[in-house]
Design a protein around this motif. Structure first.
Motif, PDB file in Angstrom:
ATOM      1  N   ILE A   1       0.841  -1.195   0.000  1.00 14.60           N
ATOM      2  CA  ILE A   1       0.000   0.000   0.000  1.00 14.60           C
ATOM      3  C   ILE A   1       0.875   1.243   0.000  1.00 14.60           C
ATOM      4  O   ILE A   1       0.594   2.240  -0.673  1.00 14.60           O
ATOM      5  CB  ILE A   1      -0.925  -0.003   1.234  1.00 14.60           C
ATOM      6  CG1 ILE A   1      -1.885  -1.188   1.167  1.00 14.60           C
ATOM      7  CG2 ILE A   1      -1.709   1.308   1.344  1.00 14.60           C
ATOM      8  CD1 ILE A   1      -2.679  -1.398   2.444  1.00 14.60           C
ATOM      9  N   GLY A   2       1.932   1.205   0.769  1.00 14.25           N
ATOM     10  CA  GLY A   2       2.862   2.322   0.863  1.00 14.25           C
ATOM     11  C   GLY A   2       4.225   1.808   1.261  1.00 14.25           C
ATOM     12  O   GLY A   2       4.462   0.603   1.335  1.00 14.25           O
ATOM     13  N   ASP A   3       5.122   2.731   1.534  1.00 14.61           N
ATOM     14  CA  ASP A   3       6.478   2.345   1.891  1.00 14.61           C
ATOM     15  C   ASP A   3       6.729   2.671   3.368  1.00 14.61           C
ATOM     16  O   ASP A   3       5.818   3.129   4.076  1.00 14.61           O
ATOM     17  CB  ASP A   3       7.487   3.022   0.960  1.00 14.61           C
ATOM     18  CG  ASP A   3       7.536   4.536   1.130  1.00 14.61           C
ATOM     19  OD1 ASP A   3       6.874   5.077   2.044  1.00 14.61           O
ATOM     20  OD2 ASP A   3       8.247   5.191   0.353  1.00 14.61           O
ATOM     21  N   PRO A   4       7.947   2.436   3.863  1.00 17.89           N
ATOM     22  CA  PRO A   4       8.194   2.670   5.289  1.00 17.89           C
ATOM     23  C   PRO A   4       7.927   4.098   5.757  1.00 17.89           C
ATOM     24  O   PRO A   4       7.522   4.299   6.910  1.00 17.89           O
ATOM     25  CB  PRO A   4       9.672   2.296   5.445  1.00 17.89           C
ATOM     26  CG  PRO A   4       9.892   1.252   4.402  1.00 17.89           C
ATOM     27  CD  PRO A   4       9.070   1.707   3.228  1.00 17.89           C
ATOM     28  N   ILE A   5       8.127   5.066   4.908  1.00 22.77           N
ATOM     29  CA  ILE A   5       7.878   6.446   5.342  1.00 22.77           C
ATOM     30  C   ILE A   5       6.374   6.690   5.503  1.00 22.77           C
ATOM     31  O   ILE A   5       5.937   7.451   6.378  1.00 22.77           O
ATOM     32  CB  ILE A   5       8.536   7.447   4.362  1.00 22.77           C
ATOM     33  CG1 ILE A   5       8.871   8.747   5.097  1.00 22.77           C
ATOM     34  CG2 ILE A   5       7.679   7.717   3.142  1.00 22.77           C
ATOM     35  CD1 ILE A   5       9.823   9.635   4.347  1.00 22.77           C
ATOM     36  N   ASP A   6       5.565   5.999   4.697  1.00 20.46           N
ATOM     37  CA  ASP A   6       4.110   6.060   4.892  1.00 20.46           C
ATOM     38  C   ASP A   6       3.738   5.391   6.219  1.00 20.46           C
ATOM     39  O   ASP A   6       2.841   5.857   6.931  1.00 20.46           O
ATOM     40  CB  ASP A   6       3.379   5.367   3.740  1.00 20.46           C
ATOM     41  CG  ASP A   6       3.628   6.039   2.406  1.00 20.46           C
ATOM     42  OD1 ASP A   6       3.478   7.267   2.331  1.00 20.46           O
ATOM     43  OD2 ASP A   6       3.980   5.341   1.438  1.00 20.46           O
ATOM     44  N   GLY A   7       4.422   4.292   6.529  1.00 18.95           N
ATOM     45  CA  GLY A   7       4.173   3.627   7.791  1.00 18.95           C
ATOM     46  C   GLY A   7       4.545   4.496   8.982  1.00 18.95           C
ATOM     47  O   GLY A   7       3.836   4.515   9.994  1.00 18.95           O
ATOM     48  N   ALA A   8       5.654   5.242   8.868  1.00 16.25           N
ATOM     49  CA  ALA A   8       6.047   6.153   9.946  1.00 16.25           C
ATOM     50  C   ALA A   8       4.993   7.234  10.144  1.00 16.25           C
ATOM     51  O   ALA A   8       4.655   7.590  11.279  1.00 16.25           O
ATOM     52  CB  ALA A   8       7.406   6.774   9.637  1.00 16.25           C
ATOM     53  N   ALA A   9       4.465   7.757   9.036  1.00 19.73           N
ATOM     54  CA  ALA A   9       3.420   8.779   9.138  1.00 19.73           C
ATOM     55  C   ALA A   9       2.176   8.217   9.816  1.00 19.73           C
ATOM     56  O   ALA A   9       1.568   8.859  10.683  1.00 19.73           O
ATOM     57  CB  ALA A   9       3.084   9.323   7.751  1.00 19.73           C
ATOM     58  N   LEU A  10       1.785   6.996   9.441  1.00 14.78           N
ATOM     59  CA  LEU A  10       0.606   6.359  10.029  1.00 14.78           C
ATOM     60  C   LEU A  10       0.777   6.158  11.531  1.00 14.78           C
ATOM     61  O   LEU A  10      -0.085   6.530  12.337  1.00 14.78           O
ATOM     62  CB  LEU A  10       0.357   5.016   9.345  1.00 14.78           C
ATOM     63  CG  LEU A  10      -0.700   4.101   9.982  1.00 14.78           C
ATOM     64  CD1 LEU A  10      -2.079   4.732   9.903  1.00 14.78           C
ATOM     65  CD2 LEU A  10      -0.689   2.736   9.304  1.00 14.78           C
ATOM     66  N   LEU A  11       1.914   5.568  11.924  1.00 16.28           N
ATOM     67  CA  LEU A  11       2.124   5.259  13.333  1.00 16.28           C
ATOM     68  C   LEU A  11       2.331   6.521  14.169  1.00 16.28           C
ATOM     69  O   LEU A  11       2.006   6.542  15.363  1.00 16.28           O
ATOM     70  CB  LEU A  11       3.329   4.328  13.492  1.00 16.28           C
ATOM     71  CG  LEU A  11       3.175   2.935  12.863  1.00 16.28           C
ATOM     72  CD1 LEU A  11       4.453   2.131  13.055  1.00 16.28           C
ATOM     73  CD2 LEU A  11       1.987   2.199  13.456  1.00 16.28           C
ATOM     74  N   GLY A  12       2.857   7.565  13.544  1.00 22.09           N
ATOM     75  CA  GLY A  12       3.051   8.808  14.281  1.00 22.09           C
ATOM     76  C   GLY A  12       1.759   9.418  14.751  1.00 22.09           C
ATOM     77  O   GLY A  12       1.694  10.012  15.836  1.00 22.09           O
ATOM     78  N   LEU A  13       0.696   9.242  13.972  1.00 25.54           N
ATOM     79  CA  LEU A  13      -0.569   9.902  14.270  1.00 25.54           C
ATOM     80  C   LEU A  13      -1.626   8.967  14.848  1.00 25.54           C
ATOM     81  O   LEU A  13      -2.631   9.439  15.389  1.00 25.54           O
ATOM     82  CB  LEU A  13      -1.115  10.570  13.003  1.00 25.54           C
ATOM     83  CG  LEU A  13      -0.261  11.703  12.423  1.00 25.54           C
ATOM     84  CD1 LEU A  13      -0.865  12.203  11.121  1.00 25.54           C
ATOM     85  CD2 LEU A  13      -0.111  12.839  13.416  1.00 25.54           C
TER      86      LEU A  13
END
Length: 309
Positions: free
Chosen positions: A280-292
């Motif tokens: 669906i996305g890459d690790p930076i998308d995952g960081a954004a998701l988990l951050g919020l």
């Protein structure tokens, strides 16, 4: 309420930062990566890489969440906590989240859903999340103890083969000349050259594309061994997690660019156990998701500093 998050993907090869407002990227920067938090100077190196990214992003908001997926965080939780405390001093960082880059890779690839994600770059790790939120990690032990099949592993195997051929201990291979050409030094100087590097695994990983592209038996054997190693990692993650096949599966990371020489034999070895998904996305998308979002199944693996959580 408007959300501001600066998502960081900190790997051993590079560090990427994406500033997002309500999910839309409004700023982006890159810098060199860091050896990993498990190293003695890992926290300092990670902080340096992250600051190198933040300095390049114009117009950071007055307050934002700083969310980091860092190589080595799973093996060194105390270092991850120390990094979080240091990052809390970043101007404007009202909340900080730090986790492993393997965790952010999983969150990005499967959007927080159960399944297995193989993240391959300079290092290699497979992560599994089951329906109950149970988390399993396989490999990701770093270049000295693991990361089998990774870019660093392939590169080192290629250089070892080149040196064996140079010594007369192994069969002749085009990798000998490719190593001379790429590094611009004689093979006798390779040990000293690698030993002088802050991140020798990264320097070795530079050679992985040459191994993948080489057309000889030695290079082909290395790529086959890499695929087998990665397949064992994926299958072990499935078995240990207890998720019943076919398991939702995605692969992510820079090493996927090696293409067919690595991915085709890997896919053949795990096809019986997986339900292949496009990330669906890459690790930076995952960081954004988990951050919020502090409610995902991966929350127990995130170190947070904030008055909110």
């Amino acid at each position: 309420m408007t959300s501001h998050v600066l998502a960081i993907d900190l790997g051993k090869t590079g560090c990427r930062g994406s500033l997002r407002v309500d999910g839309s990227q409004v700023g982006y920067a890159e810098a060199p990566g860091a050896p990993g938090l498990a190293y003695a100077t890992g926290v300092i190196a990670a902080e340096r890489a992250i600051y190198a990214v933040t300095r390049q992003i114009d117009s950071l908001p007055t307050t934002f969440t700083l969310s980091v997926g860092a190589a080595g965080a799973a093996s060194a939780p105390d270092a991850a906590a120390a990094l979080a405390r240091r990052l809390a001093e970043v101007p404007g960082a009202a909340a900080v989240a730090v986790t492993s880059d393997a965790v952010t890779a999983h969150a990005g690839a499967l959007g927080g859903s159960p399944g297995v994600v193989l993240a391959i770059g300079t290092g290699a790790v497979a992560t599994a999340v089951d329906d109950a939120g149970g988390f399993t990690r396989v490999d990701g032990w770093g270049p000295q103890l693991g990361d089998e099949g990774s870019g660093g592993w392939i590169g080192l195997e290629g250089l070892r083969a080149a040196l064996r051929a140079h010594d007369g201990r192994g069969q002749r291979t085009i990798l000998t000349e490719k190593a001379r050409e790429h590094y611009g030094i004689e093979l006798e100087a390779l040990p000293k050259y690698l030993g002088e590097q802050d991140n020798p695994a990264l320097i070795a990983a530079e050679f992985a594309p040459f191994v993948a592209a080489a057309v000889d038996d030695t290079a082909a054997a290395i790529m086959a061994a890499a695929a087998s190693a990665l397949a064992r990692t994926v299958l072990a993650a499935i078995e240990r997690s207890g998720i019943r096949p076919p398991v939702p599966y995605a692969i992510t990371g820079g090493l996927t660019k090696l293409g067919a020489p690595l991915l085709e034999p890997l896919d053949r070895r795990i096809a019986h156990a997986i339900d292949r998904r496009d990330p669906i996305g890459d690790p930076i998308d995952g960081a954004a998701l988990l951050g919020l979002d502090p409610t995902t199944a991966l929350e127990a693996l995130v170190t947070r500093i904030s008055d909110t959580y």
